[in-house]
Design a protein around this motif. Structure first.
Motif, PDB file in Angstrom:
ATOM      1  N   LYS A 185     -11.257   3.107   6.102  1.00 58.42           N
ATOM      2  CA  LYS A 185     -12.538   2.682   5.533  1.00 58.42           C
ATOM      3  C   LYS A 185     -12.327   1.942   4.211  1.00 58.42           C
ATOM      4  CE  LYS A 185     -15.269   6.409   7.641  1.00 58.42           C
ATOM      5  NZ  LYS A 185     -16.025   7.657   7.403  1.00 58.42           N
ATOM      6  N   THR A 186     -11.397   2.421   3.407  1.00 57.46           N
ATOM      7  CA  THR A 186     -11.111   1.761   2.136  1.00 57.46           C
ATOM      8  C   THR A 186     -10.485   0.393   2.368  1.00 57.46           C
ATOM      9  OG1 THR A 186     -10.742   3.918   1.101  1.00 57.46           O
ATOM     10  CG2 THR A 186      -9.942   1.997  -0.094  1.00 57.46           C
ATOM     11  N   TYR A 187      -9.526   0.327   3.296  1.00 56.21           N
ATOM     12  CA  TYR A 187      -8.890  -0.954   3.605  1.00 56.21           C
ATOM     13  C   TYR A 187      -9.905  -1.968   4.121  1.00 56.21           C
ATOM     14  CZ  TYR A 187      -4.323   1.422   3.305  1.00 56.21           C
ATOM     15  OH  TYR A 187      -3.215   2.115   2.887  1.00 56.21           O
ATOM     16  N   SER A 227       0.820  -1.208   0.000  1.00 56.37           N
ATOM     17  CA  SER A 227       0.000   0.000   0.000  1.00 56.37           C
ATOM     18  C   SER A 227       0.857   1.263   0.000  1.00 56.37           C
ATOM     19  CB  SER A 227      -1.017   0.024   1.143  1.00 56.37           C
ATOM     20  OG  SER A 227      -1.984   1.028   0.886  1.00 56.37           O
ATOM     21  N   SER A 228       1.368   1.665   1.179  1.00 56.43           N
ATOM     22  CA  SER A 228       2.292   2.797   1.306  1.00 56.43           C
ATOM     23  C   SER A 228       1.862   4.020   0.499  1.00 56.43           C
ATOM     24  CB  SER A 228       3.708   2.353   0.899  1.00 56.43           C
ATOM     25  OG  SER A 228       4.118   1.270   1.709  1.00 56.43           O
ATOM     26  N   PRO A 229       0.686   4.580   0.839  1.00 48.96           N
ATOM     27  CA  PRO A 229       0.146   5.711   0.066  1.00 48.96           C
ATOM     28  C   PRO A 229       0.677   7.061   0.542  1.00 48.96           C
ATOM     29  CG  PRO A 229      -1.388   5.084   1.776  1.00 48.96           C
ATOM     30  CD  PRO A 229      -0.204   4.163   1.914  1.00 48.96           C
ATOM     31  N   ASN A 230       0.344   8.099  -0.220  1.00 50.22           N
ATOM     32  CA  ASN A 230       0.601   9.486   0.176  1.00 50.22           C
ATOM     33  C   ASN A 230      -0.663  10.048   0.838  1.00 50.22           C
ATOM     34  OD1 ASN A 230       3.181   9.522  -1.050  1.00 50.22           O
ATOM     35  ND2 ASN A 230       2.243   9.953  -3.025  1.00 50.22           N
ATOM     36  N   THR A 231      -0.477  10.955   1.798  1.00 55.01           N
ATOM     37  CA  THR A 231      -1.648  11.485   2.508  1.00 55.01           C
ATOM     38  C   THR A 231      -2.183  12.766   1.865  1.00 55.01           C
ATOM     39  OG1 THR A 231      -0.177  12.618   4.057  1.00 55.01           O
ATOM     40  CG2 THR A 231      -1.018  10.478   4.737  1.00 55.01           C
ATOM     41  N   ASN A 232      -2.060  12.868   0.550  1.00 54.82           N
ATOM     42  CA  ASN A 232      -2.625  14.045  -0.121  1.00 54.82           C
ATOM     43  C   ASN A 232      -3.733  13.672  -1.101  1.00 54.82           C
ATOM     44  OD1 ASN A 232      -0.665  12.803  -1.818  1.00 54.82           O
ATOM     45  ND2 ASN A 232      -0.632  14.613  -3.113  1.00 54.82           N
ATOM     46  N   LYS A 233      -4.114  12.377  -1.131  1.00 53.42           N
ATOM     47  CA  LYS A 233      -5.156  11.953  -2.079  1.00 53.42           C
ATOM     48  C   LYS A 233      -5.658  10.568  -1.690  1.00 53.42           C
ATOM     49  CE  LYS A 233      -1.352  10.637  -5.133  1.00 53.42           C
ATOM     50  NZ  LYS A 233      -0.658  10.913  -6.387  1.00 53.42           N
ATOM     51  N   PRO A 234      -6.831  10.188  -2.182  1.00 54.84           N
ATOM     52  CA  PRO A 234      -7.386   8.869  -1.874  1.00 54.84           C
ATOM     53  C   PRO A 234      -6.616   7.765  -2.601  1.00 54.84           C
ATOM     54  CG  PRO A 234      -9.048  10.350  -2.836  1.00 54.84           C
ATOM     55  CD  PRO A 234      -7.732  10.992  -3.030  1.00 54.84           C
ATOM     56  N   LEU A 235      -6.887   6.512  -2.195  1.00 51.70           N
ATOM     57  CA  LEU A 235      -6.314   5.359  -2.880  1.00 51.70           C
ATOM     58  C   LEU A 235      -6.969   5.215  -4.254  1.00 51.70           C
ATOM     59  CD1 LEU A 235      -6.332   2.832   0.101  1.00 51.70           C
ATOM     60  CD2 LEU A 235      -4.474   4.318  -0.628  1.00 51.70           C
ATOM     61  N   HIS A 236      -6.190   4.713  -5.217  1.00 49.06           N
ATOM     62  CA  HIS A 236      -6.718   4.567  -6.577  1.00 49.06           C
ATOM     63  C   HIS A 236      -6.520   3.138  -7.075  1.00 49.06           C
ATOM     64  CE1 HIS A 236      -2.541   4.752  -7.887  1.00 49.06           C
ATOM     65  NE2 HIS A 236      -2.410   5.950  -7.331  1.00 49.06           N
ATOM     66  N   LEU A 237      -6.824   2.912  -8.353  1.00 46.32           N
ATOM     67  CA  LEU A 237      -6.778   1.574  -8.937  1.00 46.32           C
ATOM     68  C   LEU A 237      -5.408   0.920  -8.767  1.00 46.32           C
ATOM     69  CD1 LEU A 237      -7.999  -0.715 -10.617  1.00 46.32           C
ATOM     70  CD2 LEU A 237      -7.516   0.600 -12.673  1.00 46.32           C
ATOM     71  N   GLY A 238      -4.342   1.688  -8.956  1.00 41.44           N
ATOM     72  CA  GLY A 238      -2.995   1.143  -8.768  1.00 41.44           C
ATOM     73  C   GLY A 238      -2.783   0.637  -7.356  1.00 41.44           C
ATOM     74  N   HIS A 239      -3.317   1.375  -6.361  1.00 42.44           N
ATOM     75  CA  HIS A 239      -3.225   0.934  -4.970  1.00 42.44           C
ATOM     76  C   HIS A 239      -3.981  -0.368  -4.758  1.00 42.44           C
ATOM     77  CE1 HIS A 239      -2.360   5.328  -4.029  1.00 42.44           C
ATOM     78  NE2 HIS A 239      -1.352   4.694  -3.462  1.00 42.44           N
ATOM     79  N   ILE A 240      -5.078  -0.549  -5.499  1.00 40.35           N
ATOM     80  CA  ILE A 240      -5.843  -1.782  -5.330  1.00 40.35           C
ATOM     81  C   ILE A 240      -4.992  -2.986  -5.714  1.00 40.35           C
ATOM     82  CG2 ILE A 240      -7.728  -3.137  -6.354  1.00 40.35           C
ATOM     83  CD1 ILE A 240      -9.539  -0.814  -6.069  1.00 40.35           C
ATOM     84  N   ARG A 241      -4.321  -2.934  -6.873  1.00 38.83           N
ATOM     85  CA  ARG A 241      -3.470  -4.066  -7.253  1.00 38.83           C
ATOM     86  C   ARG A 241      -2.364  -4.261  -6.216  1.00 38.83           C
ATOM     87  NH1 ARG A 241      -0.138  -5.814 -12.833  1.00 38.83           N
ATOM     88  NH2 ARG A 241      -0.386  -8.037 -12.363  1.00 38.83           N
TER      89      ARG A 241
END
Length: 595
Positions: free
Chosen positions: A263-265, A121-135
């Protein structure tokens, strides 16, 4: 020990007995459909050590096995291939072994087991998760579960990129244009609210750049001197200096994002044992660089910057500290890796990161090895390709990326539309229907992504993924539900009834093929763990389901008049259902009891 491993031992004994030759390895391959056999031995490689023709070699080994191995029923030789037919009693015995195991396919930790951390996962905190994060999330979570099933101890983690200029851009835009808006007041998930202001910053920045260009500045000058960007940089400087007002704003907005991510996770069905935050790790590694300088691993240039020369390894020179003493991402990753080993005493790590970072991880792993860390030999980059969508489908509000929450919602809706067209849910309550649509939709999404080798790029088609025929999640889920229907209709207690084998029972060809496929599950789990590939589990499950459906269409299960035969066949179906459920659990996919 698998059937093939047992046969391999006997083949080595045969060759030693007949030819006084010790074989290191024995080569097998699946028996071709047009020949009779359960296991096929390839004799050609043995000719390097044994001076005879391949047919004679096959005949002599086959005769030895027939005489000395009770489980061998007969054999035939086709050129250099020895096709061995095994007795039904062996497969029945193996099936009973499966039924005696509570966690068939899952290994218990042993001497070779490792303690492994998987980062995803390891996202940035400036935007929601996207399709790439899903894979990314699906791969990381599934590989974690597969490694656990293979007998390892696994810790799941993410590093949240919660600092830097991109965070300050969202903060500044909210401060300027937000009017105190919060997730509660707006009804937006926190990550989407913050993402909205990141987009707002970009819009204002572009306006300022265009205005400066009209005043005669070059594009580069305009981009560098736009007031809104300079203000964001000043905000970052204040954050790094510990300015109380900026730090408080940063903490509030980041918490909104963390809550949104959770919530997304939760909807996606993934979790973590520990979160690392870049705001807490970005200074790690600087001490290690100084130690590396003393050891001669790194060197300092005239401007004071610190580098490592990897040209002898086919790479290039890499900076690890800037001339002003500040860290680069590589420095942070070195320090974070070392910190994780201290925190969890792990043997190795798996980094789930897109293939655009292949070079970065080659360098990182090599540096850690040169620094003398033994565990650096057990680092793995789970590199994966991008996910594309057919053009014009499910664009986000910004028209650039596909939002993860929107995609999951769309998958549930697609599953609903297709299920309603099939018209098999008349006796379901609305609550039951909605839960089923969610299970089917998410199952379709996860399976479609995970059945593909991680390294390959994917073109994700939502409608195609929810097809109830072919190599799809819903097709496998439907087969599982069909098996549960058989169990409900059986006239005996299938939950406690042990498989009964009639004396001298001759297996139907389809029963035998189904048992053979079931027996492949444990080695498939191990192979998937070794290759960090959920695709092996997904495609195994599809093959198992195809074998079951062939069995279902050709063999009478509940209609047979022989009760012991009925019990055996129902128990065989039940075991298939359990393996489907177990395999899908490794993929993070639920299976419905009814469809």
């Amino acid at each position: 020990m698998s059937i093939q491993q047992a046969i391999e031992q006997q083949v080595k004994k045969a060759v030693k007995s007949i030819y006084d030759v010790t074989l290191e390895t024995v080569e097998f391959q699946p028996t071709r459909k047009d020949f009779e056999g359960d296991v096929t031995l390839v004799t050609f490689p043995m000719l390097r050590q044994i001076k005879t023709n391949p047919v004679q070699l096959g005949q002599s080994i086959g005769a030895y096995l027939l005489e000395n191995v009770p489980q061998v029923d007969r054999f035939n030789v086709v050129q250099g291939f020895l096709n061995i037919v095994l007795k039904d009693s062996l497969y029945l015995e193996k099936f009973l072994e499966i039924n005696r195991q509570e966690d068939f396919g899952k290994a218990t930790p042993g001497p070779a087991s490792q303690s492994i951390m998987v980062e995803y996962s390891s996202p940035n905190t400036n935007k929601p998760l996207h399709l790439g994060h899903i894979r990314n999330n699906l791969l990381g979570y599934s590989v974690s579960e597969i490694l656990k099933a293979a007998g390892n101890t696994v810790y799941k983690t993410q590093i949240i990129n919660d600092r830097g200029i991109h965070i300050c851009k969202s903060m500044l835009a909210w401060e300027r244009y937000g009017n105190g808006e919060t997730p509660a007041s707006s009804g937006l998930k926190g990550d989407k609210l913050v993402g909205k202001y990141y987009v707002k910053f970009d819009q204002e920045y572009k306006k300022e750049v265009n205005a400066l260009k009209e005043q005669g500045k070059t594009e580069e000058e305009a981009k560098d001197t736009a007031p809104v960007l300079l203000e964001a940089k000043e905000m970052l400087r204040k954050w790094e200096a510990g300015d109380e007002k900026v730090v408080d704003l940063w903490g509030m907005m980041n918490q909104w994002v963390y809550d949104g991510f959770e919530k997304t996770y939760d909807a996606l069905g993934v979790d973590f044992d520990k979160n690392y935050y870049e705001s807490q790790t970005y200074l790690l590694g600087k001490d290690v660089v100084n130690q590396g300088l003393e050891k001669g691993v790194f060197y300092r240039k005239e401007d004071g910057s610190v580098w490592i020369d990897l040209t002898d390894e086919g790479l290039d020179e890499k900076i690890v500290l800037r001339s002003d003493g500040t860290a680069v991402y590589m420095t942070q990753d070195i320090g974070t890796a070392i910190q994780r080993v201290k925190d969890f005493d792990i043997d190795g790590m798996v980094y789930t990161v897109g293939n655009e970072q292949d070079y970065h991880f080659k360098v990182l792993f090599l540096i850690l090895k040169k620094l003398g860390y033994e565990w650096a030999n057990y680092l793995y980059h789970l590199s994966y390709g991008m996910v594309d969508l057919p053009s014009g489908k499910m664009k986000s509000r910004e028209g650039t990326v596909v939002d993860a929450d929107d995609l999951m919602e769309q998958m549930t809706l697609t599953a609903k539309n297709i299920s309603e067209e099939l018209g098999k849910l008349d006796d379901y309550s609305e609550t039951e229907k909605e839960e089923l649509y969610r299970i089917i939709g998410l199952g379709a999404l996860k399976y479609y992504i995970l059945k593909v080798d991680p390294k390959k790029r994917i073109l994700f088609n939502p409608e195609e993924s929810v097809d109830f025929q072919g190599n799809t999640g819903p097709f496998i889920q439907y087969t599982y539900a069909r098996i549960q229907s058989i169990l409900r209709k059986a006239d005996f207690d299938t939950s406690s009834q042990k498989a009964e084998i009639p004396i001298g029972y001759n297996l139907h060809e389809k029963e035998k093929e189904l048992i053979k496929q079931l027996l492949l599950y444990p080695e498939t789990v191990q192979l998937a763990a070794e290759n960090h590939s959920p695709a092996l589990i997904a495609n195994y499950t599809y093959d198992l389901v195809k074998e079951f459906n062939s069995f279902y269409q050709n063999v009478t299960i509940l209609g047979t008049t022989e009760q012991t035969e009925k019990i055996f066949r129902v128990q065989l179906a039940r075991t298939v259902g359990e393996v489907i459920k177990s395999a899908f659990k490794l993929l993070g996919i639920n299976v419905p009891e009814r469809m």
